[in-house]
Design a protein around this motif. Structure first.
Motif, PDB file in Angstrom:
ATOM      1  N   ILE A   1       2.828  -4.270  -8.924  1.00 55.01           N
ATOM      2  CA  ILE A   1       1.323  -4.345  -8.399  1.00 55.01           C
ATOM      3  C   ILE A   1       1.143  -5.017  -7.194  1.00 55.01           C
ATOM      4  CG2 ILE A   1      -0.924  -4.714  -8.783  1.00 55.01           C
ATOM      5  CD1 ILE A   1      -0.645  -3.721 -11.688  1.00 55.01           C
ATOM      6  N   ASP A   2       1.945  -6.142  -7.010  1.00 57.32           N
ATOM      7  CA  ASP A   2       1.724  -6.877  -6.024  1.00 57.32           C
ATOM      8  C   ASP A   2       2.357  -6.495  -4.683  1.00 57.32           C
ATOM      9  OD1 ASP A   2       2.101 -10.299  -7.691  1.00 57.32           O
ATOM     10  OD2 ASP A   2       0.548  -9.027  -7.500  1.00 57.32           O
ATOM     11  N   LEU A   3       3.573  -5.883  -5.002  1.00 55.26           N
ATOM     12  CA  LEU A   3       4.346  -5.098  -3.874  1.00 55.26           C
ATOM     13  C   LEU A   3       3.547  -3.972  -3.293  1.00 55.26           C
ATOM     14  CD1 LEU A   3       6.898  -4.393  -2.423  1.00 55.26           C
ATOM     15  CD2 LEU A   3       7.754  -2.912  -4.236  1.00 55.26           C
ATOM     16  N   THR A   4       2.955  -3.138  -4.275  1.00 55.18           N
ATOM     17  CA  THR A   4       2.095  -1.807  -3.856  1.00 55.18           C
ATOM     18  C   THR A   4       0.861  -2.493  -2.872  1.00 55.18           C
ATOM     19  OG1 THR A   4       0.944  -1.741  -5.788  1.00 55.18           O
ATOM     20  CG2 THR A   4       2.816  -0.353  -5.413  1.00 55.18           C
ATOM     21  N   SER A   5       0.325  -3.793  -3.344  1.00 55.57           N
ATOM     22  CA  SER A   5      -0.763  -4.165  -2.672  1.00 55.57           C
ATOM     23  C   SER A   5      -0.537  -4.419  -1.330  1.00 55.57           C
ATOM     24  CB  SER A   5      -1.310  -5.485  -3.269  1.00 55.57           C
ATOM     25  OG  SER A   5      -2.218  -6.114  -2.763  1.00 55.57           O
ATOM     26  N   THR A   6       0.791  -5.048  -1.059  1.00 57.17           N
ATOM     27  CA  THR A   6       1.139  -5.354   0.216  1.00 57.17           C
ATOM     28  C   THR A   6       1.442  -3.972   1.087  1.00 57.17           C
ATOM     29  OG1 THR A   6       2.423  -7.270  -0.642  1.00 57.17           O
ATOM     30  CG2 THR A   6       2.959  -6.583   1.877  1.00 57.17           C
ATOM     31  N   TYR A   7       1.883  -2.988   0.380  1.00 64.68           N
ATOM     32  CA  TYR A   7       2.216  -1.758   1.093  1.00 64.68           C
ATOM     33  C   TYR A   7       0.704  -1.297   1.710  1.00 64.68           C
ATOM     34  CZ  TYR A   7       6.924  -0.995  -0.619  1.00 64.68           C
ATOM     35  OH  TYR A   7       8.335  -0.873  -0.870  1.00 64.68           O
TER      36      TYR A   7
ATOM     37  N   ARG B   1       1.628   6.298   1.035  1.00 69.89           N
ATOM     38  CA  ARG B   1       2.125   7.121  -0.112  1.00 69.89           C
ATOM     39  C   ARG B   1       3.322   6.336  -0.608  1.00 69.89           C
ATOM     40  NH1 ARG B   1       0.621  12.123   0.365  1.00 69.89           N
ATOM     41  NH2 ARG B   1      -0.225  13.134   2.582  1.00 69.89           N
ATOM     42  N   LYS B   2       3.929   5.597  -0.328  1.00 68.51           N
ATOM     43  CA  LYS B   2       4.662   4.574  -1.046  1.00 68.51           C
ATOM     44  C   LYS B   2       3.851   3.771  -2.081  1.00 68.51           C
ATOM     45  CE  LYS B   2       8.506   2.969   1.789  1.00 68.51           C
ATOM     46  NZ  LYS B   2       9.123   1.782   2.350  1.00 68.51           N
ATOM     47  N   ALA B   3       2.856   3.198  -1.917  1.00 70.25           N
ATOM     48  CA  ALA B   3       1.770   2.612  -2.767  1.00 70.25           C
ATOM     49  C   ALA B   3       1.607   3.626  -3.822  1.00 70.25           C
ATOM     50  CB  ALA B   3       0.642   1.898  -2.136  1.00 70.25           C
ATOM     51  N   ILE B   4       1.031   4.774  -3.262  1.00 69.20           N
ATOM     52  CA  ILE B   4       0.373   5.617  -4.226  1.00 69.20           C
ATOM     53  C   ILE B   4       1.297   6.291  -5.246  1.00 69.20           C
ATOM     54  CG2 ILE B   4      -0.274   8.263  -4.279  1.00 69.20           C
ATOM     55  CD1 ILE B   4      -1.881   7.560  -1.641  1.00 69.20           C
ATOM     56  N   LYS B   5       2.533   6.526  -4.781  1.00 67.28           N
ATOM     57  CA  LYS B   5       3.629   7.060  -5.655  1.00 67.28           C
ATOM     58  C   LYS B   5       4.081   6.006  -6.618  1.00 67.28           C
ATOM     59  CE  LYS B   5       8.661   8.556  -5.558  1.00 67.28           C
ATOM     60  NZ  LYS B   5       9.723   8.619  -4.764  1.00 67.28           N
ATOM     61  N   ILE B   6       4.169   4.766  -6.437  1.00 66.56           N
ATOM     62  CA  ILE B   6       4.387   4.049  -7.541  1.00 66.56           C
ATOM     63  C   ILE B   6       3.382   3.436  -8.297  1.00 66.56           C
ATOM     64  CG2 ILE B   6       4.837   1.344  -7.899  1.00 66.56           C
ATOM     65  CD1 ILE B   6       6.242   1.249  -5.275  1.00 66.56           C
ATOM     66  N   ARG B   7       2.013   3.696  -8.000  1.00 63.48           N
ATOM     67  CA  ARG B   7       0.806   3.266  -8.914  1.00 63.48           C
ATOM     68  C   ARG B   7       0.374   4.647  -9.597  1.00 63.48           C
ATOM     69  NH1 ARG B   7      -3.435  -0.593  -5.092  1.00 63.48           N
ATOM     70  NH2 ARG B   7      -1.742  -2.309  -5.078  1.00 63.48           N
TER      71      ARG B   7
ATOM     72  N   ASN C   1       0.726   2.759 -17.894  1.00 63.75           N
ATOM     73  CA  ASN C   1      -0.118   1.580 -18.220  1.00 63.75           C
ATOM     74  C   ASN C   1      -1.224   2.019 -17.423  1.00 63.75           C
ATOM     75  OD1 ASN C   1      -1.188  -0.893 -19.144  1.00 63.75           O
ATOM     76  ND2 ASN C   1       0.741  -1.949 -18.611  1.00 63.75           N
ATOM     77  N   PRO C   2      -2.371   2.612 -18.090  1.00 61.80           N
ATOM     78  CA  PRO C   2      -3.404   2.888 -17.317  1.00 61.80           C
ATOM     79  C   PRO C   2      -4.348   1.794 -17.015  1.00 61.80           C
ATOM     80  CG  PRO C   2      -3.124   4.558 -19.104  1.00 61.80           C
ATOM     81  CD  PRO C   2      -2.248   3.539 -19.138  1.00 61.80           C
TER      82      PRO C   2
ATOM     83  N   ALA D   1      -5.991  -0.071  -9.117  1.00 64.00           N
ATOM     84  CA  ALA D   1      -5.166  -0.490  -8.087  1.00 64.00           C
ATOM     85  C   ALA D   1      -4.938   1.007  -7.533  1.00 64.00           C
ATOM     86  CB  ALA D   1      -4.028  -1.001  -8.548  1.00 64.00           C
ATOM     87  N   LEU D   2      -4.951   1.885  -8.311  1.00 67.36           N
ATOM     88  CA  LEU D   2      -4.544   3.400  -7.958  1.00 67.36           C
ATOM     89  C   LEU D   2      -5.901   3.895  -7.043  1.00 67.36           C
ATOM     90  CD1 LEU D   2      -2.814   6.118  -7.562  1.00 67.36           C
ATOM     91  CD2 LEU D   2      -3.877   6.547  -9.881  1.00 67.36           C
ATOM     92  N   ALA D   3      -7.014   3.563  -7.669  1.00 68.61           N
ATOM     93  CA  ALA D   3      -8.412   4.068  -7.285  1.00 68.61           C
ATOM     94  C   ALA D   3      -8.421   3.349  -5.591  1.00 68.61           C
ATOM     95  CB  ALA D   3      -9.641   3.828  -8.007  1.00 68.61           C
TER      96      ALA D   3
END
Length: 974
Positions: free
Chosen positions: A717-723, A744-750, A757-758, A764-766
């Motif tokens: 989650i921290d990685l996608t936050s930085t993306y 798109r990198k962040a969206i794919k992972i999230r 794990n909703p 984070a996805l929203a």
């Protein structure tokens, strides 16, 4: 040397020597012992021994430890004072340690005798038992220090360089005496050698962060083959099973029955004792204890694991005295309860636990470990995994034969399911291991444990019988006993403490199973009950901390705050709470208030944290760094940006030094600091610096995400936050392709994480959906922007129904949705969304102007622009008047924000000024007012151009041209 260091510890704890005297004494030890021939690393080893002994001795003499040792609170200060006075007077010698056989009980007796000698004959000694216990505990620390290893001095000398002047330079008062024994030639030769680096003995100690994994681990099994032959055969099969399962390290099990074999190169020795302890067992025990008198540790000595087989009453009556003799000897030597077993599964579990400690990166087989076999949920998950594996193999073979889209889709679908199920199995296996390690530790240190909890734990670690264990712990009779104890005298407090401990064990057991709503409800009920007991009886306060943390993870912040505030009051009433415990409690409360968006309360708790650090009562660098990060985040959130930047700069400076020493601990904290510093650089529009910081963050967070376990989702989650943050920066810089790539990198992972794990990924996805929709709209893809903004809107609206504080995030999506719909010409729907956003933001801005003022200004401005467009055709002056009022309110808020946060958010403020100036000029024909706001916008853009010319210079030129054209028109009119 060991005697002198113990004496020094005693003197400094007894406040009889100063820091400068201590340094001189320690150098004196080195000088006399090693004649100055020691390197800097060797000196550090000796200092570490001293620090460890001093720290542990001080800990034992704390009020908290004394009260835990059942010293009456009214007599605690007297007992501590008496012990400190004795320590200041004693002298420990090597002869004394030899006479005491390096046994802490013997040394404790000597200290007690010394204490009694200092008293008047015939006088009554107060608190005799308590003082004796304190002296014995201190003796145990001293005997257990690292230098009890007979190879200690040899290891120090292994690091020695022949450079006499190295220590002499530190002992100038010894220089003259030393020079009398060294001639001039050797002195010059030694001086030249002193400039060389000390020898490093790499085989003694692995480098930091590197696991010193052996090629082979030898395990000796000392047992009477006549009595334990079947068990020996089972253990040999178990070891072979481990060797077949993994190839990282070779395991060897050698049975020892006293027939003259020698124990060589052995890490662990398991001794199984049945009805009697044969003579060779007693001799072996003595030999091992002599080489390692402080017990099993992670060092070079043999770790003895002594297990006694549980006997029936009849068998115990037939057993000879040798078993009892060995049991008593073990209790005396190690001051521990011996280990007992009824089934060989207990030994298998212990072997695997020790192997996992020694080789933590190696995955061992749990196939024949009954605690895993008997866990129904784990067994079911493994069967599902096996079934999916078979289905996947069939699908793979089918695809190899027929490369059709259908077979490919089936193979990929099964592959994803198999991967997800493997992660479930890994997570459950880790949770079971964590539980087994907890239960094993609790059983080994069972002092004060109720027999029912001991039976419940034994049911798990002996037979894997979770149902019986849970039945014992859930027993209604026990609950009734405790209900009666609540009304009883204070002396019954111990019973209540035992019950709380058992219920925490039950919670730990329940967490290893598949979580359901009924099970979650059960955990909450247990927590509520035992936290009430903790408050009433003023014991086990850790229960309240765990309960508050439980609510934080469930995002029920008000409930967590209530529990945390209770804990804060209890800590305030207690004199025994450590500084670290207080800091952790205050940081937890700070996080709860932050998530609840009560930022003033959060800031107050973090200020209290830093007050403790300033007092010097806590030296924990990791806690300090985390506190800096969390407070800086809170200051950033509340737009106290200059303070936040100052705190982050100081923290980063310290962390960049600490991370070289302990990267595993400090890298995640440093990445956190880099990330928020990048956000601040962005808000100050130093865009190149922000980009650099984000890439530094990514470098660390990518590595952390790759190395994290499947059950730990936070690094991902921290990685996608930085993306997402980097994408937002690139959008601001006009680099739309780069921005889209990172979004798109962040969206794919999230999106992948949200399926598994909703609760962890949904918010984070929203967030990233909402931000991505803004980029798409700026690029002109309005239809796609609406699609992603609708996704964010649906998620956030649903979450807002159960979390009222989440309406702040919901308002952000309403605001962006309003802009996107305005650009699409859907004015009525856009008006509805922007009005709802304004209502929410006005409410929060009334409570906290610093945090929400600029967000409200942007909402007023965009609402004004919408109204102006709605009044354009057919022309409607009422719309224009409403638009002017809203945009004027926006500019007034920007004026206030700019005063408090000079230099920050200048781009957002300049955009609002420019929009209002354009509206006043073109629609309202109020040229003088329009000129004023154009001038403000140009002033802001000039500052921004200095920060990042490439991005803001074109915008500045455009604003200057508009201002110049307006001023020319005004002059012509005049």
């Amino acid at each position: 040397m060991r005697a002198k260091i113990i004496t020094l510890i005693a003197k400094i704890v007894g406040n009889q020597i100063t820091g400068s005297e201590l340094s001189e004494e320690l150098f004196e030890i080195l000088f006399q012992l090693l004649a100055g021939k020691i390197s800097e690393k060797g000196w550090e080893e000796i200092k570490n021994v001293f620090r460890a002994g001093k720290s542990e001795t001080e800990r034992i003499l704390s009020r908290e430890k004394m009260i835990q040792a059942n010293v009456p609170e009214a007599q605690v200060d007297f007992v501590i004072e008496e012990i400190r006075f004795l320590l200041s007077k004693i002298e420990i010698t090597d002869e004394l340690l030899v006479r005491c056989k390096y046994n802490h009980m013997e040394l404790g007796s000597f200290l007690w005798e010394t204490y009694c000698e200092g008293r008047k004959k015939g006088s009554v000694i107060e608190c005799e038992k308590e003082i004796k216990n304190g002296l014995t505990a201190i003796s145990k620390v001293w005997i257990g220090l690292k230098f009890d290893d007979p190879e200690f001095e040899k290891k120090c000398m292994a690091r020695v360089e022949i450079k006499t002047d190295y220590i002499i330079s530190l002992l100038e008062n010894k220089q003259e005496k030393r020079n009398e024994t060294v001639d001039e030639n050797s002195g010059s030769r030694e001086n030249s050698q002193a400039e060389q680096e000390p020898v490093d003995v790499s085989e003694w100690k692995a480098s930091d962060g590197e696991e010193n994994l052996p090629d082979e681990i030898k395990i000796y099994l000392a047992a009477s083959q006549g009595e334990f032959q079947d068990d020996i055969d089972i253990l040999k099969e178990f070891i072979e099973e481990q060797n077949d399962y993994q190839k990282a390290v070779r395991l060897t099990l050698q049975a020892y029955d006293g027939e003259g074999q020698k124990i060589q190169d052995c890490k662990y020795c398991y001794m199984l004792v049945g009805g009697g302890a044969e003579k060779w067992m007693q001799e072996m025990y003595g030999e091992i204890y002599k080489s390692n008198p402080s017990g099993a540790r992670q060092d070079e000595n043999i770790q003895l694991r002594l297990f006694f087989k549980n006997l029936s009453d009849e068998e115990r009556a037939d057993a000879d005295g040798s078993r009892r003799e060995l049991e008593d000897r073990y209790k005396k030597d190690y001051a521990q309860v011996p280990l007992y077993f009824s089934d060989i599964n207990r030994i298998k579990l212990d072997i695997l636990q020790k192997l996992r400690d020694k080789a933590s990166n190696v995955k061992f087989s749990t196939k024949s470990i009954i605690q895993f076999q008997n866990n129904k949920d784990f067994e079911k998950a493994c069967k599902e995994c096996t079934l999916l594996q078979e289905q996947y193999e069939k699908a793979r073979k089918a695809f190899n034969k027929d490369k059709s889209p259908e077979t490919k889709k089936n193979r990929e679908s099964l592959g994803e399911k198999l991967s997800a199920q493997n992660e479930v199995v890994e997570k459950m296996e880790k949770e079971i291991w964590d539980n087994l390690n907890l239960l094993t530790d609790k059983l080994q240190n069972r002092n004060g444990m109720d027999a029912r909890e001991a039976q419940a734990i034994e049911s798990v670690i002996e037979y894997g019988d979770y149902d019986r264990s849970d039945g014992l712990l859930r027993g209604g009779k026990w609950n009734r006993e405790v209900a009666d104890l609540e009304q009883a005298m204070k002396e019954q407090k111990e019973k209540v403490r035992q019950f709380i401990s058992a219920q925490r064990t039950l919670i730990s057991n329940l967490k290893t199973k598949k979580m359901s709503s009924s099970q979650e409800k059960r955990i909450i009920e247990i927590y509520e009950y035992i936290t009430e007991l903790s408050k009433k009886w003023q014991i086990e306060y850790v229960t309240l901390y765990e309960f508050a943390e439980f609510w934080l993870k469930r995002r029920e912040y008000d409930k967590g705050i209530a529990v945390g505030e209770n804990l804060k009051c209890l800590y305030g009433l207690s004199d025994c709470t450590s500084a670290e415990d207080k800091i952790r409690m205050l940081m937890l409360l700070g996080n709860l208030y932050y998530e609840r968006k009560k930022y003033k309360n959060g800031k107050a708790n973090y200020k209290a944290v830093f007050q403790i650090f300033q007092d010097g009562s806590c030296k924990n660098q990791e806690l300090r760094a985390k506190a800096y990060n969390e407070l800086s985040k809170l200051l950033w959130k509340t737009n106290q940006l200059a303070e936040a930047e100052k705190g982050l700069k100081n923290n980063i400076k310290s962390l960049e030094i600490l991370v070289r020493q302990e990267p595993q601990i400090y890298e995640p904290v440093l990445a956190y600091a880099y990330n928020y510093m990048a956000i601040l650089e962005n808000r100050k529009n130093r865009l190149e610096e922000a980009e650099k910081r984000y890439h530094e963050t990514l470098k660390i967070r990518r590595r952390l995400a790759v190395n994290s376990s499947s059950s730990n989702f936070q690094p991902e989650i921290d990685l996608t936050s930085t993306y997402s943050n980097l994408a937002y920066l690139y959008k601001k810089m006009g680099k739309y392709q780069e921005a889209e790539r990172y979004y798109r990198k962040a969206i794919k992972i999230r999106e992948r994480g949200e399926k598994q794990n909703p609760s962890a990924y949904r918010r984070a996805l929203a967030f990233v959906y909402s931000n991505f929709s803004v980029l798409l709209n700026v690029r002109g893809d309005n239809e796609e922007a609406q699609k992603y903004c609708k996704k964010a809107y649906d998620i956030r609206r649903e979450i807002k129904l159960t979390d009222s504080s989440y309406e702040v995030e919901f308002a952000y999506t309403l605001y962006e949705y309003g802009i996107i719909l305005t650009d699409a010409g859907m004015y009525l729907q856009a008006k509805e969304y922007l009005e709802e956003a304004i209502i929410i933001r006005e409410k929060w801005a009334n409570e906290d102007k610093m945090t929400y003022r600029l967000y409200l200004a942007e909402s007023y401005c965009r609402y004004g622009i919408l109204l102006a467009q709605m009044g354009e055709f057919p022309p409607d002056k009422e719309y224009d008047r409403k638009a002017e009022r809203n945009m004027q309110k926006a500019c007034n808020l920007c004026d206030k924000h700019a005063i408090v946060n000079k230099g920050y958010d200048a781009d957002r403020i300049a955009e609002i000024y420019q929009s209002f100036a354009k509206f006043l000029n073109e629609r309202m024909k109020k040229y003088s007012e329009a000129e004023k706001y154009y001038e403000k916008a140009v002033e802001g853009l000039r500052y921004l151009t200095k920060q990042c010319r490439q991005v803001f210079e074109p915008k500045l030129k455009k604003a200057e041209e508009a201002l110049e054209e307006l001023q020319m028109y005004i002059r012509e009119r005049l």
